[in-house]
Scaffold this motif. Sequence first.
Motif, short mmCIF file in Angstrom:
data_model
loop_
_atom_site.label_atom_id
_atom_site.label_comp_id
_atom_site.label_asym_id
_atom_site.label_seq_id
_atom_site.Cartn_x
_atom_site.Cartn_y
_atom_site.Cartn_z
N ARG A 31 0.89 -1.22 -0.21
CA ARG A 31 -0.06 0.02 -0.22
C ARG A 31 0.83 1.54 0.04
O ARG A 31 0.46 2.12 -0.66
CB ARG A 31 -0.72 0.20 1.03
CG ARG A 31 -1.83 -0.81 1.02
CD ARG A 31 -3.47 -0.64 0.35
NE ARG A 31 -3.94 -1.67 0.25
CZ ARG A 31 -5.25 -1.34 0.02
NH1 ARG A 31 -5.72 -0.09 1.08
NH2 ARG A 31 -6.31 -3.36 0.52
N VAL A 32 1.72 1.60 0.39
CA VAL A 32 2.80 2.27 0.94
C VAL A 32 3.51 2.51 -0.60
O VAL A 32 3.39 3.90 -0.94
CB VAL A 32 3.49 2.02 1.83
CG1 VAL A 32 5.23 3.65 1.85
CG2 VAL A 32 3.38 2.46 3.11
N ALA A 33 3.66 1.70 -1.02
CA ALA A 33 4.22 1.40 -2.50
C ALA A 33 3.76 2.32 -3.83
O ALA A 33 3.89 2.97 -4.54
CB ALA A 33 4.74 0.13 -2.99
N LEU A 47 2.44 5.94 -3.18
CA LEU A 47 4.09 6.54 -3.32
C LEU A 47 4.28 6.56 -4.92
O LEU A 47 3.78 8.25 -5.49
CB LEU A 47 5.53 6.07 -3.02
CG LEU A 47 6.08 6.77 -1.38
CD1 LEU A 47 7.04 5.51 -1.04
CD2 LEU A 47 6.10 7.42 -1.21
N GLN A 48 3.48 5.46 -5.82
CA GLN A 48 3.55 6.03 -7.14
C GLN A 48 2.63 6.89 -7.55
O GLN A 48 2.24 7.05 -8.81
CB GLN A 48 3.44 4.48 -7.28
CG GLN A 48 4.47 2.97 -7.50
CD GLN A 48 4.00 2.40 -7.50
OE1 GLN A 48 3.17 1.51 -8.21
NE2 GLN A 48 5.25 1.36 -7.81
N ALA A 49 1.22 7.07 -6.64
CA ALA A 49 0.45 8.11 -7.21
C ALA A 49 0.67 9.14 -6.32
O ALA A 49 -0.49 10.01 -6.94
CB ALA A 49 -1.14 7.41 -6.62
N GLY A 50 1.91 9.84 -6.17
CA GLY A 50 1.93 11.66 -6.10
C GLY A 50 2.10 10.99 -4.44
O GLY A 50 1.90 12.52 -4.43
N GLY A 51 1.77 10.36 -4.03
CA GLY A 51 2.30 10.51 -2.26
C GLY A 51 3.01 10.76 -1.46
O GLY A 51 4.43 10.48 -1.95
N GLN A 52 3.27 11.60 -0.83
CA GLN A 52 4.68 11.27 0.62
C GLN A 52 4.46 10.62 1.86
O GLN A 52 3.24 10.69 2.34
CB GLN A 52 5.19 12.75 0.42
CG GLN A 52 4.89 13.79 -0.82
CD GLN A 52 5.79 14.97 -0.29
OE1 GLN A 52 5.70 15.22 0.90
NE2 GLN A 52 6.52 15.25 -1.93
N GLY A 106 3.71 -0.64 11.96
CA GLY A 106 2.88 -0.70 12.19
C GLY A 106 1.74 0.42 11.49
O GLY A 106 0.18 0.17 11.62
N ARG A 107 2.50 0.95 11.08
CA ARG A 107 1.98 2.38 10.92
C ARG A 107 2.49 3.22 10.24
O ARG A 107 4.01 3.59 10.33
CB ARG A 107 1.26 3.36 11.82
CG ARG A 107 0.61 4.98 11.83
CD ARG A 107 0.71 5.61 12.87
NE ARG A 107 -1.08 4.86 13.91
CZ ARG A 107 -1.87 4.89 14.02
NH1 ARG A 107 -2.37 6.28 13.01
NH2 ARG A 107 -2.83 4.97 14.76
N CYS A 108 1.73 3.60 8.92
CA CYS A 108 2.71 4.32 7.55
C CYS A 108 1.54 5.71 7.83
O CYS A 108 0.87 5.86 7.07
CB CYS A 108 3.23 4.32 6.61
SG CYS A 108 4.47 5.85 5.81
N SER A 109 2.07 6.95 8.31
CA SER A 109 1.60 8.32 7.75
C SER A 109 1.85 8.91 6.38
O SER A 109 3.29 9.33 5.90
CB SER A 109 1.35 9.38 8.55
OG SER A 109 0.92 9.00 10.13
N LEU A 110 0.82 9.36 5.41
CA LEU A 110 1.12 9.52 4.21
C LEU A 110 0.08 11.25 3.51
O LEU A 110 -0.64 10.93 4.64
CB LEU A 110 0.46 8.48 3.25
CG LEU A 110 1.27 6.91 3.67
CD1 LEU A 110 -0.05 6.64 2.51
CD2 LEU A 110 2.52 6.46 2.85
N THR A 111 0.82 11.71 2.89
CA THR A 111 0.03 12.75 2.27
C THR A 111 -0.29 12.87 0.70
O THR A 111 0.33 11.93 0.26
CB THR A 111 0.68 14.20 2.92
OG1 THR A 111 1.95 13.61 2.27
CG2 THR A 111 0.84 13.91 4.01
N ASP A 112 -1.71 13.35 0.75
CA ASP A 112 -1.68 13.07 -0.85
C ASP A 112 -0.94 14.39 -1.72
O ASP A 112 0.07 14.78 -0.68
CB ASP A 112 -3.05 13.50 -1.20
CG ASP A 112 -3.56 14.62 -0.58
OD1 ASP A 112 -3.14 15.64 -0.90
OD2 ASP A 112 -5.19 14.41 -0.54
N PRO A 113 -1.01 14.48 -3.15
CA PRO A 113 0.07 15.37 -3.80
C PRO A 113 -0.63 16.53 -3.08
O PRO A 113 0.12 18.07 -3.78
CB PRO A 113 -0.54 15.20 -4.74
CG PRO A 113 -1.85 13.67 -5.31
CD PRO A 113 -1.61 13.34 -4.05
N GLU A 114 -1.61 16.97 -2.17
CA GLU A 114 -1.47 18.17 -1.84
C GLU A 114 -1.73 18.19 -0.56
O GLU A 114 -2.22 19.71 0.07
CB GLU A 114 -3.17 18.96 -2.46
CG GLU A 114 -3.29 19.61 -3.62
CD GLU A 114 -4.25 19.95 -4.09
OE1 GLU A 114 -4.89 20.02 -3.69
OE2 GLU A 114 -4.11 19.84 -5.60
#
Length: 366
Positions: free
Chosen positions: A329-331, A334-339, A346-354
């Motif tokens: 899911r993390v990969a 990132l491929q979809a423009g997230g960071q 057990g946890r990864c906090s992501l941001t979308d392109p905005e």
Amino acid sequence: MDELGAWFDTPSLSAGAAVVGRWADAGPLPDIDLRPSGLRVRPAPGGPAPTSDPAALQELRIVFDAVDTAAVKDFWRTAFGYRATGGERLVDPLHRDPDISVLPTDDVRPLRNRFHVDVVRPSAVVETVRGDRKPTGAWGVMLPDSEGNELDLVPQDSLSPEASDWQTLFAAMTFYPTASAAQAVQLVTAVAQLADAAGIPLGLDIRADGVVLDHGKDKWEEAGEAFVELATRIQTAAHDLGLTAKTDELRFVQLGLDAVDVPAVQAFWATVLGYTPDPRVEVGEIYDPRRLNPGFIFQQLDASETERRQQRNRIRLELDIAHDQLPARVAQALQAGGQIRAEQPGRCSLTDPEGNELDLVTRNPL
């Protein structure tokens, strides 16, 4: 087996209803979400091997960061008709719609979120929730909580005089309380056979205290009179079983997100959630193809609103996923423009392109 349960493929509603009947014979029924293509069960009893598709086993949660947690929690508990757990969490008594968590923060964020929440409930319930507060907004349905988080609380009414058990809460829905697992199986079997014969897909959520029937957002309008006829036949079958509809706890939930680059933001969320874009491009929506989690709508944000775009939202989302799905899911994100904003076991906090936030949270195997 994971805490999220399991998904079992079945070729029709009737075939799934037969599986439900076998489980009822074996003991108390767990929570089961029956769909035309299969069923999700939590916790999972023994049975055929579950599908390897992880998108079926995920649950969204709405998280509010609040200075006055008590006031924010009380607003959303009332608006959704949820039950407080005694901690930070609010839960749907019917175990269908996303949990809500209200967490404390000292970070005051005065500008509007880019996230907002839409909830559709029966008109009489909406009137009670509103009380003496006057809704505002473009559609005249928006209520803010004490810290400015926005709720569009939309009133809706019954489907038709012939099918008055059904509420048109964007999706046509009804709920029949049942007195036993055997009675629930009788209802599910009858509904599945009627829906399959009509060629109209339904969602059936089987719970310890009853069965929710749900046709999916806008589907009743697309089916027209054919759905009204099906709903009427289902209502008659339920009444023949001695059942009476109870609709005050029903709701439709969707999440709204304002974005400058709508295609990029929409693509991120569709990719990470495994959602499907609505073919009606003008509505700007994505939805869970199994209709197990709430859909999203995307609305245009003016690029000149720089400060609002830079402020961290008070609303963010968490997605519970199976324990072995986090790296993939993390990969995808990132491929979809997230960071990646932060990581811990057990946890990864992501941001979308905005900059809108999604926390991926793993559930451990049982």
